[in-house]
Structure formats: structure tokens, C-alpha cells
Design a protein around this motif. Structure first.
Motif, PDB file in Angstrom:
ATOM      1  N   ASN A   1     -10.309  54.799  41.727  1.00 51.45           N
ATOM      2  CA  ASN A   1      -9.694  56.046  41.263  1.00 51.45           C
ATOM      3  C   ASN A   1      -9.300  56.942  42.437  1.00 51.45           C
ATOM      4  O   ASN A   1      -8.189  57.500  42.465  1.00 51.45           O
ATOM      5  N   LEU A   2     -10.199  57.099  43.403  1.00 50.09           N
ATOM      6  CA  LEU A   2      -9.902  57.974  44.548  1.00 50.09           C
ATOM      7  C   LEU A   2      -8.786  57.408  45.413  1.00 50.09           C
ATOM      8  O   LEU A   2      -7.901  58.147  45.871  1.00 50.09           O
ATOM      9  N   LEU A   3      -8.811  56.068  45.647  1.00 54.00           N
ATOM     10  CA  LEU A   3      -7.775  55.454  46.479  1.00 54.00           C
ATOM     11  C   LEU A   3      -6.406  55.495  45.802  1.00 54.00           C
ATOM     12  O   LEU A   3      -5.382  55.790  46.442  1.00 54.00           O
ATOM     13  N   SER A   4      -6.364  55.181  44.516  1.00 53.25           N
ATOM     14  CA  SER A   4      -5.074  55.174  43.813  1.00 53.25           C
ATOM     15  C   SER A   4      -4.516  56.595  43.713  1.00 53.25           C
ATOM     16  O   SER A   4      -3.293  56.797  43.850  1.00 53.25           O
ATOM     17  N   ASN A   5      -5.390  57.602  43.479  1.00 53.22           N
ATOM     18  CA  ASN A   5      -4.918  58.992  43.455  1.00 53.22           C
ATOM     19  C   ASN A   5      -4.350  59.401  44.806  1.00 53.22           C
ATOM     20  O   ASN A   5      -3.307  60.062  44.900  1.00 53.22           O
ATOM     21  N   ALA A   6      -5.051  59.023  45.888  1.00 58.96           N
ATOM     22  CA  ALA A   6      -4.577  59.370  47.231  1.00 58.96           C
ATOM     23  C   ALA A   6      -3.221  58.752  47.508  1.00 58.96           C
ATOM     24  O   ALA A   6      -2.333  59.389  48.075  1.00 58.96           O
ATOM     25  N   ALA A   7      -3.039  57.479  47.119  1.00 58.26           N
ATOM     26  CA  ALA A   7      -1.748  56.821  47.328  1.00 58.26           C
ATOM     27  C   ALA A   7      -0.665  57.496  46.502  1.00 58.26           C
ATOM     28  O   ALA A   7       0.458  57.743  46.971  1.00 58.26           O
ATOM     29  N   LYS A   8      -0.992  57.774  45.232  1.00 53.37           N
ATOM     30  CA  LYS A   8      -0.004  58.341  44.303  1.00 53.37           C
ATOM     31  C   LYS A   8       0.482  59.723  44.762  1.00 53.37           C
ATOM     32  O   LYS A   8       1.657  60.065  44.587  1.00 53.37           O
ATOM     33  N   PHE A   9      -0.437  60.529  45.348  1.00 55.55           N
ATOM     34  CA  PHE A   9      -0.084  61.917  45.711  1.00 55.55           C
ATOM     35  C   PHE A   9       0.124  62.096  47.209  1.00 55.55           C
ATOM     36  O   PHE A   9       0.026  63.219  47.719  1.00 55.55           O
TER      37      PHE A   9
ATOM     38  N   THR B   1      -8.885  60.492  52.374  1.00 60.16           N
ATOM     39  CA  THR B   1      -8.005  61.591  52.776  1.00 60.16           C
ATOM     40  C   THR B   1      -6.546  61.183  52.652  1.00 60.16           C
ATOM     41  O   THR B   1      -6.137  60.135  53.175  1.00 60.16           O
ATOM     42  N   ASP B   2      -5.771  62.004  51.937  1.00 59.61           N
ATOM     43  CA  ASP B   2      -4.321  61.812  51.902  1.00 59.61           C
ATOM     44  C   ASP B   2      -3.661  62.962  52.652  1.00 59.61           C
ATOM     45  O   ASP B   2      -4.283  63.995  52.916  1.00 59.61           O
ATOM     46  N   TYR B   3      -2.394  62.784  52.993  1.00 60.55           N
ATOM     47  CA  TYR B   3      -1.639  63.806  53.719  1.00 60.55           C
ATOM     48  C   TYR B   3      -0.453  64.285  52.887  1.00 60.55           C
ATOM     49  O   TYR B   3       0.652  64.474  53.380  1.00 60.55           O
ATOM     50  N   GLY B   4      -0.737  64.491  51.607  1.00 60.01           N
ATOM     51  CA  GLY B   4       0.286  64.952  50.681  1.00 60.01           C
ATOM     52  C   GLY B   4       0.366  66.476  50.631  1.00 60.01           C
ATOM     53  O   GLY B   4       0.079  67.176  51.607  1.00 60.01           O
ATOM     54  N   GLY B   5       0.708  66.991  49.450  1.00 62.08           N
ATOM     55  CA  GLY B   5       0.976  68.429  49.324  1.00 62.08           C
ATOM     56  C   GLY B   5      -0.247  69.292  49.088  1.00 62.08           C
ATOM     57  O   GLY B   5      -0.143  70.522  49.078  1.00 62.08           O
ATOM     58  N   GLY B   6      -1.421  68.698  48.888  1.00 56.78           N
ATOM     59  CA  GLY B   6      -2.620  69.494  48.617  1.00 56.78           C
ATOM     60  C   GLY B   6      -2.677  69.947  47.163  1.00 56.78           C
ATOM     61  O   GLY B   6      -1.745  69.724  46.378  1.00 56.78           O
ATOM     62  N   ILE B   7      -3.781  70.564  46.805  1.00 58.05           N
ATOM     63  CA  ILE B   7      -3.995  71.003  45.418  1.00 58.05           C
ATOM     64  C   ILE B   7      -3.770  72.517  45.336  1.00 58.05           C
ATOM     65  O   ILE B   7      -4.402  73.277  46.086  1.00 58.05           O
ATOM     66  N   PRO B   8      -2.886  72.981  44.439  1.00 59.77           N
ATOM     67  CA  PRO B   8      -2.667  74.427  44.305  1.00 59.77           C
ATOM     68  C   PRO B   8      -3.968  75.154  43.953  1.00 59.77           C
ATOM     69  O   PRO B   8      -4.840  74.604  43.268  1.00 59.77           O
ATOM     70  N   VAL B   9      -4.076  76.384  44.406  1.00 60.73           N
ATOM     71  CA  VAL B   9      -5.299  77.168  44.216  1.00 60.73           C
ATOM     72  C   VAL B   9      -5.659  77.292  42.744  1.00 60.73           C
ATOM     73  O   VAL B   9      -6.822  77.170  42.350  1.00 60.73           O
ATOM     74  N   GLU B  10      -4.658  77.519  41.887  1.00 57.31           N
ATOM     75  CA  GLU B  10      -4.931  77.792  40.485  1.00 57.31           C
ATOM     76  C   GLU B  10      -5.501  76.586  39.728  1.00 57.31           C
ATOM     77  O   GLU B  10      -6.035  76.724  38.621  1.00 57.31           O
ATOM     78  N   PHE B  11      -5.407  75.370  40.307  1.00 54.76           N
ATOM     79  CA  PHE B  11      -5.911  74.180  39.613  1.00 54.76           C
ATOM     80  C   PHE B  11      -7.245  73.686  40.180  1.00 54.76           C
ATOM     81  O   PHE B  11      -7.827  72.742  39.647  1.00 54.76           O
ATOM     82  N   ARG B  12      -7.733  74.303  41.241  1.00 56.22           N
ATOM     83  CA  ARG B  12      -8.914  73.759  41.923  1.00 56.22           C
ATOM     84  C   ARG B  12     -10.165  73.824  41.060  1.00 56.22           C
ATOM     85  O   ARG B  12     -11.019  72.937  41.140  1.00 56.22           O
ATOM     86  N   ASN B  13     -10.296  74.893  40.254  1.00 56.24           N
ATOM     87  CA  ASN B  13     -11.491  75.003  39.414  1.00 56.24           C
ATOM     88  C   ASN B  13     -11.465  74.050  38.223  1.00 56.24           C
ATOM     89  O   ASN B  13     -12.483  73.879  37.550  1.00 56.24           O
TER      90      ASN B  13
ATOM     91  N   MET C   1       4.322  59.425  37.306  1.00 55.36           N
ATOM     92  CA  MET C   1       3.488  58.487  38.055  1.00 55.36           C
ATOM     93  C   MET C   1       2.446  57.794  37.204  1.00 55.36           C
ATOM     94  O   MET C   1       1.747  56.916  37.680  1.00 55.36           O
ATOM     95  N   GLY C   2       2.292  58.211  35.969  1.00 58.72           N
ATOM     96  CA  GLY C   2       1.294  57.603  35.111  1.00 58.72           C
ATOM     97  C   GLY C   2      -0.065  58.224  35.319  1.00 58.72           C
ATOM     98  O   GLY C   2      -0.292  59.039  36.202  1.00 58.72           O
ATOM     99  N   GLY C   3      -0.989  57.839  34.455  1.00 58.13           N
ATOM    100  CA  GLY C   3      -2.344  58.365  34.548  1.00 58.13           C
ATOM    101  C   GLY C   3      -2.684  59.226  33.347  1.00 58.13           C
ATOM    102  O   GLY C   3      -1.806  59.807  32.705  1.00 58.13           O
ATOM    103  N   THR C   4      -3.984  59.281  33.035  1.00 60.11           N
ATOM    104  CA  THR C   4      -4.438  60.028  31.859  1.00 60.11           C
ATOM    105  C   THR C   4      -5.009  61.387  32.208  1.00 60.11           C
ATOM    106  O   THR C   4      -5.247  62.214  31.314  1.00 60.11           O
ATOM    107  N   GLY C   5      -5.285  61.623  33.512  1.00 63.22           N
ATOM    108  CA  GLY C   5      -5.988  62.832  33.880  1.00 63.22           C
ATOM    109  C   GLY C   5      -7.479  62.741  33.621  1.00 63.22           C
ATOM    110  O   GLY C   5      -8.170  63.749  33.569  1.00 63.22           O
ATOM    111  N   LEU C   6      -7.979  61.481  33.438  1.00 60.52           N
ATOM    112  CA  LEU C   6      -9.407  61.285  33.182  1.00 60.52           C
ATOM    113  C   LEU C   6     -10.143  60.675  34.370  1.00 60.52           C
ATOM    114  O   LEU C   6     -11.381  60.656  34.401  1.00 60.52           O
TER     115      LEU C   6
END
Length: 640
Positions: free
Chosen positions: A540-548, A571-583, A600-605
Motif C-alpha cells: 500500500n505504501l509503495l503503490s501510493n508513493a509511486a502513484k503520487f 519517501t516520494d518526491y511528489g506534491g505533498g499532502i495539503p494541510v486541510e487533508f492531513r488530519n 488513478m484508481g483506489g478506494t481510499g481504504l
């Protein structure tokens, strides 16, 4: 209020220059007196701010208490008289006679003495008294003595002088306050010219008596009548009676005091009128505010949710609405003698206080959690608690708890979970068959396919994989929620699991042009985990890093052994996570950009499942991110 005389001028002393005189004897004695009584002090040196004034000024004080309509002490009226003027009168009367002069107060302490060093010794730390110099005069100062004159001959004192002392009462109604005036003349002078000396002695004695009578009447006029007028006027004013006249025509301190009080009286009456108007406005405001508070309280009382307000320190409930009474079944009177954790069987006081600590420290202003309320009948009720810390300035800090019965919500959630589980199981079996058949076609088991047909079958095969992955996520989430996910934890090397997950997700990363790169490893680190579940987290962590990765070409993996714990970071070098979604990042069905779910697909789970799996294996998961620079997701596990 204070009025002073400076030279020939009088002035009202500003409030900020007033002094605290509560420890002076004339104050402590006066407040013991009934209304209408006058306290007359000893004659002593004037003090300002605790220090003797210079040049020395002997003063006599007359004071009387003033009581309000309820009989409570309102204040004191005090008149300070410069007694130095009266001493000057006595000194002038003695001038030209050629004799020595003594003046004492009613304690026998010297006010005037031929030896100036003995004057005012009672204030200056060397108390000299006439009774010590002439013990024959002791009876003159006795409280029970009615004698007013004593004559001392040479055989009485042994110093060849004749002395005459006269007692002069300062007020007729206060015989205990007096001065003595003494005259001393050499005995030889009396013998040398008996007639003249005797005449002078008799004349001076008569003069002293006349001075005494005059002084008594003068002090009565100077002190008693003015202080009586001022006191009576204040008393009339305090009791709401028609006020009499004040000695405002006088040009001295008493006149100024009278005028100052008159002005104060006018200000008070004006203030009373203004206050009456303000009271009327305030009464209207209180009525309106009371209505608002009543509406607010009625609203809280009628709220279906349970509302409890309790103190921050002792945790004692001091408000419980009707919703609380109906939810737990305890009468309001009983709830007001309880603490919140008394109805929470899953939490004791220590655990409950631990929940409050982040709010008390300022780290959080509120928190929410799910627990169980146990009713008076012993029924456990699942509830959601929203807890907020409130500490208004000048008020007692408190917590407000809004507690909702989530029995129905849990029932609906269970129905949804059951539905999803049923549908997912029913879908997974035919999808597995379809994916297998499509895989055979793509692999050429039925012969080579024309290019256009091959591309269409390949798309169908990939989407069947995507659907299987989605169904597996849904089933895993259902297992986690219901507590049915099984774990077979056993000690094993960590790096082979990392390598296996990288290999499994390599093809997925190639779709985004991303390569995995290990920047730090630990070949000997062992952990106690379920290998399949840990690979699922890593995937999950590797595929998310690749996807983003958003155009970046590499994802870095670091395994850092810190002794008792090991950290695995992706660690990925993408756009980062916006502040409003971190919590919300570990919540179900959450992605920083919902459009990515579609593109990109995915359930958000995936992250929700990963967090639950790591927690079941005794670890923690978290992330570090910077917008525009990338994100690092990591988990930490105990080493073995």
C-alpha cells in the motif's frame, strides 16, 4: 475627605495623597464609641506618612463616629487642631515675669520645659515626665483626683525654688484630657521682695486659672460645636432626614471641610439620580438577559443528546440536561452528585483524566471518542462523546460534553457492513474466474489474438485485477471493523519482506515511470509480524508513493534500526499532502484529491487498513510532508 491648612491657606487634600490611619489610636478608640460621642486625643506631635512632621507641630484631635441607617460604621469625622498656637499664648502670658515655665499633657509629658531637650520626649524616644522630676505632683495626674493646683516649696524639692502647677481641662465634658501649666521662681527672689514676688505669683496663678477657663470655653467652641454640626449633618444625610446648616461661613479648616462636604452631598444626590436611571436600565437588561438564559437553558434541556457540564479540576457534574436523564435513567439530582466516568464502565478515573490532559495543556481545544454509557438499569449504550474545554477569564474552568446515543447508527453501519461483505463475497468468486480466463487469453493460451482484440482483452484483464483489489480492500475493512481479521505473528527477518513487497509492486510502479531505491537497510533486524499482512502494508505504501510521485522518477525506501524499534520509511518526491487533508489522511475513503480516485484508481481504504494492521502488530504509523517537496510515510515496530 481631608482639609489642611498650610500657612494662612486651606486646601482639600487630593484622594491620591490620602493616608491610611487605621492603626492610629485615635481611630481605634473612636470606632468603639456610640453615635454622638467625641474622642479627645492626647496632645502629641503630628505625623505624616508615619513620620513626625518638621518643624514640630503639637496637635490635639477631636473625633466622632458616623453610622449609617443600618447602624453600621460609615466613617469618622476628625479635626486636628494645631496646639502650638495655644502654647504660644501661654508662653506670651509668662513673658517679662522672669520665671521658668512648664506645660505638660494629661500624661505628664512635657510640652514646654526650661530645658528644650525634654520637650516632646514621649514622641522623640526619651519620655520625660513631670511626676518623675516632682513625685509630689503624682496625685494631680490621678484619674480620681479633683485637685487643680499644687504648690511646691523648697523643703518639698530641696532646690531652693518655689513652684506652682495648675491643671486646665481642655473641654468641660472631658476632664480626663487636660494640660498642666507650672511656674517656677527662686525662693531667694520671693524673700528679697516678698510683696512684689507674692503679688506676681498670685497674679500668675490667677492668670493660669483664667487661661484654663478661657481655654476650656475656646476649645469647646473650636472643636465640640463645629464637629457636632458636621457630624449631625452627615448623620442626617445618611438617614435621609432634612439636613440642617453647616458652618460653611467659617474661613478655617472646619469651614472648608463643611463646604467640601456640602459639595460632596450635592454630587452624591446627583449620582443617586443617575444611579436610579441606571438601575431602571439595568433591571430591563436583567429581564432581557434572564429571558435569553431561560431560552438557552430550555433549549439545552430539551436537546435529545446528553449534555453534561463538569468542573475541570474535581470533575464534578454541575449541569445535566433532560437528555442526560433520559439516556442513562438517573434522576438529575443523582447525576449532579456523580462524575462523568461513573457512567462509563470502559473508563476509570485515571484513563478519563488521561483523555483530558491534551486539552488542559492547550495541545487540543476539543476531542471526540466512542465509548459506552451504562444506564441505571445496567444496560450498556454505545455513545459518541464530543468533549470541549472552556476556560473563560475570571470564571471556573469547565468541560462541556455532548454525548450522542449511536445505537441506531451502529445498527445501520452493521447493515452496510453486512451488505458490503455479502456483495463482495458474491462478486469475488465470479471475478476470480473472469480474471483467470482473461489472463489465459492475454497469455496466448487460446492462440495469438489480433492486435485490436489483444488490447481490449488486456484492458479487461487489468480492470478485473483492479476490481479484485477493491473487493479485497472492502472485505479487509469489514474484517477490521468486526474484529475478525486474523493475524499469525511470528519472529522473522524484516528485509526479505521489504524486498518481496518491492518486487510485487514493481510492475505497478513502472506504469508511472518510477523506480524503487533502497537508501538504508538492516539485514539482521527481526520483527514479530504476520508476513502477509506486513507485505500488504508495504505494498500500500509503495503503490501510493509511486502513484503520487507526480513526474518524479524514484521512490526511496529506508530501514533504520534504532535498537528497541525499527522504522521503515517510504519517501516520494511528489506534491505533498495539503494541510486541510492531513488530519483525515487515515480515515476511511479519504484521498487528498478525490479526482485521483477516478484518474488513478483506489478506494481510499489502503491507509486506513495499513494503520489498523500496524496497530494489531504493536506498532505505530505516521507521515511527514511538505507541499511541493513530497511525503514520507513510515511505520515503527518493536524488534526481537
Amino acid at each position: 475627605m481631608r482639609v489642611d491648612r498650610v500657612g494662612e491657606k486651606t486646601r482639600v487634600v487630593p484622594r491620591d495623597l490620602m493616608q491610611n490611619k487605621h492603626d492610629r489610636r485615635y481611630v481605634s478608640e473612636t470606632i468603639k464609641l456610640p453615635a454622638g460621642s467625641i474622642y479627645l486625643s492626647e496632645i502629641n506631635l503630628n505625623r505624616e506618612h508615619g513620620r513626625i512632621s518638621e518643624p514640630y507641630m503639637p496637635v490635639l484631635r477631636a473625633a466622632t463616629p458616623v453610622y449609617d441607617n443600618g447602624g453600621e460604621l460609615f466613617g469618622l469625622v476628625v479635626i486636628n487642631m494645631d496646639f502650638g498656637r495655644q502654647l504660644d499664648v501661654i508662653k506670651r502670658a509668662q513673658q517679662g515675669i522672669g520665671q521658668s515655665l512648664y506645660v505638660t499633657n494629661s500624661l505628664g509629658s512635657y510640652l514646654v520645659h526650661p530645658n528644650r531637650d525634654k520637650e516632646f520626649g514621649f514622641d522623640l524616644g526619651h519620655d520625660e515626665r513631670v511626676q518623675r522630676d516632682f513625685p509630689q505632683l503624682t496625685n494631680l495626674f490621678s484619674p480620681t483626683s479633683h485637685r487643680t493646683i499644687e504648690t511646691l516649696l523648697p523643703e518639698d524639692t530641696g532646690d531652693n525654688r518655689v513652684r506652682v502647677f495648675v491643671k486646665i481641662a481642655l473641654l468641660r465634658d472631658h476632664p480626663e484630657r487636660f494640660v498642666t501649666v507650672g511656674l517656677s521662681q527662686p525662693y531667694d527672689d520671693v524673700i528679697a521682695s516678698q510683696s512684689t514676688a507674692l503679688a506676681n505669683a498670685i497674679g500668675f496663678s490667677l492668670l493660669l486659672i483664667v487661661i484654663g477657663i478661657a481655654a476650656a470655653y475656646a476649645f469647646s467652641g473650636l472643636l465640640v460645636r463645629p464637629i457636632g454640626l458636621v457630624t449631625q449633618r452627615i448623620d442626617d444625610f445618611m438617614h435621609g432626614r432634612e439636613t440642617g446648616s453647616l458652618p460653611i461661613e467659617r474661613s478655617d479648616e472646619i469651614g472648608m471641610l463643611a463646604r467640601a462636604f456640602r459639595d460632596l452631598e450635592r454630587q452624591v444626590r446627583s449620582s443617586e439620580e443617575n444611579l436610579q436611571g441606571l438601575n431602571r436600565d439595568l433591571e430591563g437588561l436583567v429581564v432581557n438577559r434572564t429571558r435569553e438564559l431561560t431560552r438557552f437553558k430550555n433549549t439545552l434541556d430539551l436537546t435529545m443528546d446528553c449534555v453534561l457540564i463538569f468542573s475541570a479540576e474535581r470533575l464534578e457534574i454541575f449541569y445535566a440536561n433532560q437528555g442526560a436523564v433520559e439516556q442513562v435513567g438517573f434522576p438529575r439530582e443523582m447525576l449532579l452528585n456523580m462524575k462523568p466516568f461513573d457512567v462509563m464502565p470502559l473508563l476509570d478515573e485515571v484513563q478519563f483524566r488521561r483523555l483530558l490532559e491534551p486539552m488542559l495543556s492547550g495541545e487540543l481545544s476539543f476531542t471526540s471518542f466512542e465509548t459506552v454509557h451504562r444506564s441505571k438499569a445496567g444496560v450498556d449504550i454505545p455513545v459518541e462523546v464530543l468533549l470541549q474545554y472552556i476556560a473563560p477569564e475570571g470564571e471556573q474552568a469547565r468541560f462541556v460534553a455532548i454525548i450522542r446515543d449511536i445505537t441506531e447508527r451502529n445498527r445501520i453501519d452493521q447493515m452496510k457492513s453486512d451488505f458490503i461483505s455479502t456483495v463482495s463475497h458474491e462478486l469475488r468468486t465470479p471475478l476470480t474466474s473472469i480474471r483467470g480466463a482473461l489472463g489465459l487469453l492475454v497469455g496466448g493460451a487460446a492462440g495469438d489474438l489480433p492486435k485490436q482484440q489483444y488490447e481490449m482483452v488486456d484492458i479487461a484483464h487489468k480492470n478485473s485485477d483492479r476490481l479484485i483489489h477493491l473487493i479485497n480492500d472492502l472485505l479487509d475493512m469489514e474484517k477490521i471493523t468486526s474484529g475478525k481479521m486474523e493475524f499469525n505473528n511470528e519472529p522473522q527477518l524484516l528485509m526479505p519482506l521489504v524486498d518481496s513487497a518491492m518486487a510485487e509492486s514493481h510492475a505497478y510502479a513502472q506504469q508511472f515511470g518510477v523506480e524503487y531505491q533502497i537508501v538504508s537497510s538492516s539485514s539482521t533486524t527481526r520483527v514479530n509480524v504476520d508476513s502477509d499482512r506486513l507485505r500488504q502494508v508495504l505494498f500500500n505504501l509503495l503503490s501510493n508513493a509511486a502513484k503520487f510521485s507526480a513526474g518524479a522518477t524514484r521512490v526511496e525506501i529506508a530501514v533504520i534500526d534504532n535498537g528497541p524499534q525499527v522504522r521503515v520509511a517510504v519517501t516520494d518526491y511528489g506534491g505533498g499532502i495539503p494541510v486541510e487533508f492531513r488530519n483525515q489522511i487515515f480515515e476511511k475513503f479519504t484521498q487528498a484529491d478525490a479526482s485521483s480516485t477516478r484518474s488513478m484508481g483506489g478506494t481510499g481504504l489502503g491507509l486506513t487498513i495499513s494503520k489498523s494492521i500496524i496497530a494489531q502488530m504493536g506498532g505505530t504509523i505516521g507521515f511527514e510532508t511538505e507541499v511541493g517537496r513530497g511525503t514520507t510515510f513510515y511505520f515503527e515496530l518493536q524488534t526481537v
